[in-house]
Design a protein around this motif. Structure first.
Motif, PDB file in Angstrom:
ATOM      1  N   TYR A   1      -5.690 -10.272  -3.120  1.00  0.00           N
ATOM      2  CA  TYR A   1      -4.606 -10.719  -3.996  1.00  0.00           C
ATOM      3  C   TYR A   1      -5.012 -12.013  -4.684  1.00  0.00           C
ATOM      4  O   TYR A   1      -5.784 -12.802  -4.165  1.00  0.00           O
ATOM      5  CB  TYR A   1      -3.291 -10.901  -3.217  1.00  0.00           C
ATOM      6  CG  TYR A   1      -3.412 -11.706  -1.950  1.00  0.00           C
ATOM      7  CD1 TYR A   1      -3.393 -13.102  -1.963  1.00  0.00           C
ATOM      8  CD2 TYR A   1      -3.538 -11.068  -0.709  1.00  0.00           C
ATOM      9  CE1 TYR A   1      -3.489 -13.830  -0.785  1.00  0.00           C
ATOM     10  CE2 TYR A   1      -3.639 -11.788   0.468  1.00  0.00           C
ATOM     11  CZ  TYR A   1      -3.606 -13.167   0.420  1.00  0.00           C
ATOM     12  OH  TYR A   1      -3.722 -13.895   1.585  1.00  0.00           O
TER      13      TYR A   1
ATOM     14  N   THR B   1       1.505 -11.445  -4.307  1.00  0.00           N
ATOM     15  CA  THR B   1       1.776 -10.007  -4.266  1.00  0.00           C
ATOM     16  C   THR B   1       0.470  -9.249  -4.037  1.00  0.00           C
ATOM     17  O   THR B   1      -0.494  -9.444  -4.772  1.00  0.00           O
ATOM     18  CB  THR B   1       2.425  -9.531  -5.573  1.00  0.00           C
ATOM     19  OG1 THR B   1       3.644 -10.243  -5.787  1.00  0.00           O
ATOM     20  CG2 THR B   1       2.723  -8.037  -5.508  1.00  0.00           C
ATOM     21  N   VAL B   2       0.450  -8.417  -3.026  1.00  0.00           N
ATOM     22  CA  VAL B   2      -0.738  -7.602  -2.725  1.00  0.00           C
ATOM     23  C   VAL B   2      -0.797  -6.466  -3.732  1.00  0.00           C
ATOM     24  O   VAL B   2       0.028  -5.555  -3.706  1.00  0.00           O
ATOM     25  CB  VAL B   2      -0.678  -7.043  -1.290  1.00  0.00           C
ATOM     26  CG1 VAL B   2      -1.903  -6.181  -1.017  1.00  0.00           C
ATOM     27  CG2 VAL B   2      -0.571  -8.167  -0.273  1.00  0.00           C
ATOM     28  N   ASP B   3      -1.787  -6.531  -4.644  1.00  0.00           N
ATOM     29  CA  ASP B   3      -1.861  -5.505  -5.686  1.00  0.00           C
ATOM     30  C   ASP B   3      -3.098  -4.622  -5.592  1.00  0.00           C
ATOM     31  O   ASP B   3      -3.197  -3.615  -6.281  1.00  0.00           O
ATOM     32  CB  ASP B   3      -1.803  -6.151  -7.072  1.00  0.00           C
ATOM     33  CG  ASP B   3      -2.882  -7.203  -7.261  1.00  0.00           C
ATOM     34  OD1 ASP B   3      -3.603  -7.488  -6.297  1.00  0.00           O
ATOM     35  OD2 ASP B   3      -2.997  -7.726  -8.390  1.00  0.00           O
TER      36      ASP B   3
ATOM     37  N   ARG C   1       0.532  -2.454  -0.099  1.00  0.00           N
ATOM     38  CA  ARG C   1       0.444  -2.727  -1.539  1.00  0.00           C
ATOM     39  C   ARG C   1       1.830  -2.956  -2.127  1.00  0.00           C
ATOM     40  O   ARG C   1       2.769  -2.207  -1.869  1.00  0.00           O
ATOM     41  CB  ARG C   1      -0.243  -1.570  -2.253  1.00  0.00           C
ATOM     42  CG  ARG C   1      -0.542  -1.851  -3.718  1.00  0.00           C
ATOM     43  CD  ARG C   1      -1.431  -0.793  -4.310  1.00  0.00           C
ATOM     44  NE  ARG C   1      -1.776  -1.101  -5.687  1.00  0.00           N
ATOM     45  CZ  ARG C   1      -2.605  -0.390  -6.429  1.00  0.00           C
ATOM     46  NH1 ARG C   1      -3.201   0.665  -5.895  1.00  0.00           N
ATOM     47  NH2 ARG C   1      -2.868  -0.729  -7.663  1.00  0.00           N
TER      48      ARG C   1
END
Length: 274
Positions: free
Chosen positions: A85, A95-97, A109
């Motif tokens: 991230y 935010t884990v994208d 995710r």
């Protein structure tokens, strides 16, 4: 006679020197096999770093760079979950994208990851090095320290909901600037001890990702600058066209009047004055 031959046979009653020689050969063979195995693992990890480096350097798209890195790193180390991230030092959450997960592992995710008062994140930023947790249920940073700083609930929920038994966090720096972080999660019931070779591998890939991100951002800035210059050129062209149009109308009127004065000698003096 056969009994005596059996007793005197070197196979049944070998010489001490022969025994030592056999033991030495067996030990040497074991060391050789172990060295070959270690060399093969090292070569495999070097190939992984090279493949990640080549892949991320070929792209100038930040999302593609992160996805390639997380995919190859997760597959190469064989970890349950690997996430990347983007973040800065003063971010409260991230935010884990981008994520890699093995089959059967729950995805994180899209989740908002706690960074403010996060003991692991703060330690990684302060030391600019990888922070590892071998056992999440016993490490005080995720229990006592986290609860004191108000992030105990985040770690407790993450460990329970996503089955994180071992945790690894590697910051992505470039020239002292934080660009993001890589996390590896072991989700098996039994915690694991993170190996020094694995940590070194993650560090190497984080360095390459940092360089690739800076290159991609520099290219994006250059594209933005080109677009701004093109917009400025269009504005200049439009301004010249508008000014030319606005000037032509009064100049045409003046020209007609001057031509009339020059070509009409019988014009009345009042009209000429006007």
């Amino acid at each position: 006679k056969s009994k005596k031959a059996q007793i005197e046979s070197p196979l049944a009653n070998p010489d001490p020197f022969v025994q030592r020689l056999v033991t030495y050969l067996q030990a040497s063979q074991y060391k050789l096999l172990k060295a070959n195995k270690t060399l093969a693992i090292k070569q495999q990890k070097e190939q992984l770093v090279n493949s990640v480096t080549a892949a991320v350097r070929r792209s100038l798209n930040t999302k593609q760079i992160l996805q390639v890195a997380v995919q190859k790193l997760g597959e190469g180390i064989g970890v349950c979950r690997c996430v990347i991230y983007r973040c800065h030092e003063d971010d409260a959450v991230a935010t884990v994208d981008r994520e890699f997960t093995r089959p059967g592992i729950e995805s994180v995710r899209g989740e908002r990851w706690q960074l403010a008062n996060n003991p692991l994140f703060e330690e990684a930023i302060a030391t600019t090095e990888t922070v590892s947790v071998d056992n999440t249920s016993e490490d005080e940073r995720l229990t006592k320290v986290a609860w004191k700083r108000g992030t105990g609930e985040f770690f407790e929920n993450s460990i329970q909901n996503y089955s994180i038994s071992s945790w690894l966090l590697t910051p992505i720096f470039y020239n002292g600037k934080l660009l993001g972080a890589i996390e590896l999660h072991n989700c098996t019931p039994e915690p694991i001890g993170w190996k020094a070779d694995d940590i070194a591998l993650v560090d190497a890939i984080a360095t390459q990702v940092g360089v690739a991100l800076i290159q991609a951002e520099a290219y994006a800035d250059l594209e933005d600058l080109n677009e701004q210059l093109e917009a400025l050129d269009r504005t200049r062209s439009n301004l010249v066209a508008i000014v030319g149009h606005e000037l032509r109308t009064p100049l045409s009127t003046i020209q007609v009047c001057l031509e009339s004065l020059a070509s009409e000698p019988d014009m009345s003096s009042e009209l000429s004055q006007v």
